[in-house]
Design an enzyme around this catalytic site. Sequence first.
Site, PDB file in Angstrom:
ATOM      1  N   ARG A 160     145.846  48.649  -7.383  1.00  0.00           N
ATOM      2  CA  ARG A 160     145.023  49.474  -7.679  1.00  0.00           C
ATOM      3  C   ARG A 160     145.200  49.970  -9.647  1.00  0.00           C
ATOM      4  NH1 ARG A 160     145.777  52.897  -3.575  1.00  0.00           N
ATOM      5  NH2 ARG A 160     144.434  52.728  -1.617  1.00  0.00           N
ATOM      6  N   LYS A 184     146.918  56.645  -3.091  1.00  0.00           N
ATOM      7  CA  LYS A 184     145.844  57.622  -3.081  1.00  0.00           C
ATOM      8  C   LYS A 184     146.658  58.987  -2.206  1.00  0.00           C
ATOM      9  CE  LYS A 184     141.925  55.355  -3.607  1.00  0.00           C
ATOM     10  NZ  LYS A 184     140.194  55.105  -2.790  1.00  0.00           N
ATOM     11  N   HIS A 253     139.499  45.430 -10.197  1.00  0.00           N
ATOM     12  CA  HIS A 253     139.948  45.709  -8.319  1.00  0.00           C
ATOM     13  C   HIS A 253     140.176  43.920  -7.811  1.00  0.00           C
ATOM     14  CE1 HIS A 253     140.802  48.724  -6.525  1.00  0.00           C
ATOM     15  NE2 HIS A 253     139.656  48.119  -4.987  1.00  0.00           N
ATOM     16  N   ARG A 256     143.132  42.819  -6.458  1.00  0.00           N
ATOM     17  CA  ARG A 256     143.491  43.555  -5.773  1.00  0.00           C
ATOM     18  C   ARG A 256     142.569  42.438  -4.111  1.00  0.00           C
ATOM     19  NH1 ARG A 256     145.128  48.313  -3.404  1.00  0.00           N
ATOM     20  NH2 ARG A 256     144.628  49.515  -2.095  1.00  0.00           N
ATOM     21  N   HIS A 279     146.354  51.146   2.252  1.00  0.00           N
ATOM     22  CA  HIS A 279     145.661  51.453   3.535  1.00  0.00           C
ATOM     23  C   HIS A 279     145.736  52.153   4.483  1.00  0.00           C
ATOM     24  CE1 HIS A 279     142.820  48.223   1.767  1.00  0.00           C
ATOM     25  NE2 HIS A 279     142.617  48.645   1.217  1.00  0.00           N
ATOM     26  N   TYR A 288     138.569  42.046   4.659  1.00  0.00           N
ATOM     27  CA  TYR A 288     139.143  40.797   4.239  1.00  0.00           C
ATOM     28  C   TYR A 288     139.391  39.703   5.065  1.00  0.00           C
ATOM     29  CZ  TYR A 288     139.747  43.746   0.090  1.00  0.00           C
ATOM     30  OH  TYR A 288     140.628  44.472  -1.106  1.00  0.00           O
TER      31      TYR A 288
END
Length: 307
Positions: A160, A184, A253, A256, A279, A288
């Site tokens: 990110r 995150k 993004h 990404r 994730h 995806y």
Amino acid sequence: MDTAPVPTEKPKDKNQLLFEEFLNYLSVEKGLAQNTLDAYRRDLAHYDAFLKSEKVSDWDKVSRTHILKYLNAESKRGLESSSIARGLVSVKLFHRFLTKERYVKADITSVLESPKLWKKLPHFLTAQEMDGLLKMPDLKTPVGIRDQALLECLYATGMRVSEITEISVDHVYLDNKFIKCRGKGDKERLVPLGGVAVTACQTYLSQVRPKMKPKTDHFFLGRNGGGLTRQFVWQMIKKYARLAGITKTITPHTFRHSFATHLLERGADLRVVQELLGHSDISTTQIYTHVSGNRLKSVHAKFHPRG
């Protein structure tokens, strides 16, 4: 001597008072942050306005059809799927509150879920488009050398933009070809660097970064020796996309999304891509697979004799 009348606030209607009671409940009972409460307040204001436009004034008269129509209206308003999903959460929590406090007899939202079709497929660049963009920085200039290193890192790692702007020198291991990234939830992960990205970073680190008179330990620096902002990286990417003749809407993004899509198109395991992207839930990564599936369909339609 006459005195001017003291202005009075417009009295809140019953729905606004009910919303405030609900938000106070969330604050006290659930301990939600103020930003979250403000987002819920905005969602409920839109919900209230929609119901009034439908001439629905009693909460007992609200049906699932009304809620689905509201969410559809929010989609037509141009909201991102994440915002619509949050709006549904706001509505569901509010109706659960109405049931708990016995304002209504039943929670009509208990069986509502966000339809999978609301998930927008991510935008990505083709391998050719990405290759063209990565060639745009002017390697005869220090800024161009830095920009190429940053762009190569974004594409090589799928990080990110908030992660790459915070990378410190101590977390870039060029000899071992990986970066330690903090994502995150303050979770750390190791992401590999390909040979092209390693070479670009080595050039930047040896030839450019020392001359920027670093004032911070951030790996990527601006002209003043400080770290880069996310907005700066965004503008930089838009500049090089324009130079490469790319007309698609592009953000940091997009790198990404392209990283994940290109890996899956070439046979990478979904679990590996999940780990690389950081994730926590594989369902986030699975979007995806839809992108790759659409790509396969388009190729089939284009090249198969009966396509």
